[in-house]
Design a protein around this motif. Structure first.
Motif, mmCIF file in Angstrom:
data_model
loop_
_atom_site.group_PDB
_atom_site.id
_atom_site.type_symbol
_atom_site.label_atom_id
_atom_site.label_comp_id
_atom_site.label_asym_id
_atom_site.label_seq_id
_atom_site.Cartn_x
_atom_site.Cartn_y
_atom_site.Cartn_z
ATOM 1 N N ARG A 35 0.856 -1.177 0.000
ATOM 2 C CA ARG A 35 0.000 0.000 0.000
ATOM 3 C C ARG A 35 0.897 1.234 0.000
ATOM 4 N N THR A 36 0.308 2.392 -0.304
ATOM 5 C CA THR A 36 1.062 3.636 -0.216
ATOM 6 C C THR A 36 1.020 4.130 1.232
ATOM 7 N N THR A 37 1.828 5.137 1.516
ATOM 8 C CA THR A 37 1.840 5.697 2.866
ATOM 9 C C THR A 37 0.497 6.344 3.220
ATOM 10 N N ASP A 38 -0.259 6.767 2.209
ATOM 11 C CA ASP A 38 -1.550 7.417 2.454
ATOM 12 C C ASP A 38 -2.721 6.447 2.383
ATOM 13 N N GLN A 39 -2.464 5.205 2.057
ATOM 14 C CA GLN A 39 -3.541 4.236 1.833
ATOM 15 C C GLN A 39 -3.857 3.475 3.105
ATOM 16 N N ASN A 40 -5.152 3.384 3.432
ATOM 17 C CA ASN A 40 -5.589 2.662 4.622
ATOM 18 C C ASN A 40 -5.416 1.160 4.409
ATOM 19 N N ALA A 41 -4.762 0.501 5.351
ATOM 20 C CA ALA A 41 -4.516 -0.935 5.229
ATOM 21 C C ALA A 41 -5.814 -1.735 5.176
ATOM 22 N N VAL A 42 -6.886 -1.194 5.757
ATOM 23 C CA VAL A 42 -8.167 -1.897 5.765
ATOM 24 C C VAL A 42 -8.693 -2.094 4.339
ATOM 25 N N GLN A 43 -8.267 -1.253 3.426
ATOM 26 C CA GLN A 43 -8.730 -1.293 2.041
ATOM 27 C C GLN A 43 -8.190 -2.500 1.278
ATOM 28 N N LEU A 44 -7.093 -3.081 1.734
ATOM 29 C CA LEU A 44 -6.391 -4.102 0.959
ATOM 30 C C LEU A 44 -7.138 -5.432 0.925
ATOM 31 N N THR A 45 -6.840 -6.192 -0.116
ATOM 32 C CA THR A 45 -7.374 -7.545 -0.235
ATOM 33 C C THR A 45 -6.732 -8.447 0.816
ATOM 34 N N THR A 46 -7.534 -9.290 1.429
ATOM 35 C CA THR A 46 -7.027 -10.312 2.349
ATOM 36 C C THR A 46 -6.895 -11.619 1.580
ATOM 37 N N TYR A 47 -5.687 -12.153 1.570
ATOM 38 C CA TYR A 47 -5.371 -13.363 0.800
ATOM 39 C C TYR A 47 -4.903 -14.444 1.764
ATOM 40 N N GLY A 48 -5.507 -15.624 1.698
ATOM 41 C CA GLY A 48 -5.108 -16.708 2.575
ATOM 42 C C GLY A 48 -5.142 -18.046 1.855
ATOM 43 N N VAL A 49 -4.284 -18.962 2.274
ATOM 44 C CA VAL A 49 -4.244 -20.310 1.722
ATOM 45 C C VAL A 49 -4.669 -21.273 2.819
ATOM 46 N N GLU A 50 -5.670 -22.079 2.528
ATOM 47 C CA GLU A 50 -6.161 -23.020 3.534
ATOM 48 C C GLU A 50 -5.073 -24.029 3.892
ATOM 49 N N LYS A 51 -4.976 -24.365 5.166
ATOM 50 C CA LYS A 51 -3.960 -25.308 5.618
ATOM 51 C C LYS A 51 -4.321 -26.723 5.183
ATOM 52 N N VAL A 52 -3.413 -27.346 4.436
ATOM 53 C CA VAL A 52 -3.629 -28.700 3.920
ATOM 54 C C VAL A 52 -2.375 -29.523 4.200
ATOM 55 N N ALA A 53 -2.543 -30.690 4.789
ATOM 56 C CA ALA A 53 -1.392 -31.547 5.116
ATOM 57 C C ALA A 53 -0.615 -31.899 3.850
ATOM 58 N N GLY A 54 0.711 -31.710 3.911
ATOM 59 C CA GLY A 54 1.573 -32.071 2.799
ATOM 60 C C GLY A 54 1.781 -30.981 1.778
ATOM 61 N N LEU A 55 1.075 -29.837 1.928
ATOM 62 C CA LEU A 55 1.208 -28.721 0.996
ATOM 63 C C LEU A 55 1.555 -27.472 1.788
ATOM 64 N N THR A 56 2.691 -26.849 1.485
ATOM 65 C CA THR A 56 3.167 -25.697 2.250
ATOM 66 C C THR A 56 3.359 -24.496 1.342
ATOM 67 N N PRO A 57 2.613 -23.395 1.570
ATOM 68 C CA PRO A 57 2.836 -22.181 0.777
ATOM 69 C C PRO A 57 4.233 -21.626 1.033
ATOM 70 N N LEU A 58 4.874 -21.153 -0.018
ATOM 71 C CA LEU A 58 6.183 -20.510 0.082
ATOM 72 C C LEU A 58 6.016 -19.029 -0.223
ATOM 73 N N TRP A 59 6.640 -18.205 0.595
ATOM 74 C CA TRP A 59 6.492 -16.760 0.465
ATOM 75 C C TRP A 59 7.740 -16.149 -0.152
ATOM 76 N N PRO A 60 7.602 -14.975 -0.780
ATOM 77 C CA PRO A 60 6.438 -14.087 -0.732
ATOM 78 C C PRO A 60 5.418 -14.416 -1.828
ATOM 79 N N LEU A 61 4.187 -13.958 -1.621
ATOM 80 C CA LEU A 61 3.182 -13.931 -2.671
ATOM 81 C C LEU A 61 3.584 -12.855 -3.682
ATOM 82 N N ARG A 62 3.452 -13.137 -4.951
ATOM 83 C CA ARG A 62 3.784 -12.149 -5.986
ATOM 84 C C ARG A 62 2.498 -11.698 -6.661
ATOM 85 N N GLU A 63 2.443 -10.428 -6.979
ATOM 86 C CA GLU A 63 1.246 -9.918 -7.633
ATOM 87 C C GLU A 63 1.633 -8.926 -8.739
ATOM 88 N N SER A 64 0.688 -8.672 -9.622
ATOM 89 C CA SER A 64 0.927 -7.776 -10.749
ATOM 90 C C SER A 64 1.272 -6.376 -10.286
#
Length: 204
Positions: free
Chosen positions: A65-94
């Protein structure tokens, strides 16, 4: 009648997802490759999530976000916890567009954008078809703004082949925690999208 507080189905963005090898030059993804592609245990796969907004609508990124942008405005992104599958960070976006409001400049997406999520298929991951839902809470805006929750179904096949030895760099990636949202001064450019697709269309 009062203003509606939920978007109509015709206003919602369209989401399309595919799962592929992390390596874009993996021979298994070639058109002439025999059979359907399957992930192998011990390797990293890439979830490519494309979103297309309806004309005139915009939404907001998940990682910055920008310094003037409210964090509440942002999209919330989550990956459901599944045995044997581990998300690797960071998430990349356009790469984002820059909008302007009375509060100051802010980052937004218009038309189309992409998220890239790498996932480690563990050596003990279940074989066969696996599910890895991505859960989103998204605000879309046009003449007014609406919030909606959406779960993107993600599925792919895990091969019965023996696991591949996990590369040392993957062990290092497993130690990387999910980053906090980046706060970027508007004088700076948005964080690079790396190999995520750039959103198309003209600035609004």
């Amino acid at each position: 009648p009062g203003q509606r507080n939920t978007p109509s189905s015709g206003d919602l963005p369209n989401f399309n997802v595919r799962v592929q090898p992390e390596d874009p030059f993996d021979q298994r993804t070639e058109i002439k490759a025999p059979g359907d592609w399957k992930a192998r245990r011990g390797e990293v796969v890439r979830v490519v999530l494309h979103a297309t907004l309806k004309e005139g609508w915009n939404t907001y990124p998940a990682t910055q976000r920008t310094t003037d942008q409210n964090a509440v405005q942002l999209t919330t992104y989550g990956v459901e916890k599944v045995a044997g599958l581990t998300p690797l960070w960071p998430l990349r976006e356009s790469t984002t567009k820059i909008g302007k409001s009375v509060e100051g400049p802010y980052f937004k997406f218009i038309d189309r954008f992409t998220w890239l999520q790498d996932v480690l298929v563990a050596e003990d991951a279940p074989m066969g078809k696996v599910q890895l839902p991505i859960k989103l809470r998204v605000q879309i805006c046009k003449s007014q703004c609406f919030w909606f929750d959406h779960t993107v179904p993600v599925s792919f096949e895990v091969s019965e082949e023996a696991p591949v030895p996990m590369a040392p760099e993957i062990s290092e990636r497993l130690k990387v925690a999910r980053p906090e949202v980046k706060v970027i001064p508007i004088s700076a450019k948005p964080a690079p999208a790396r190999d995520a697709a750039k959103p198309g269309g003209k600035e609004q």
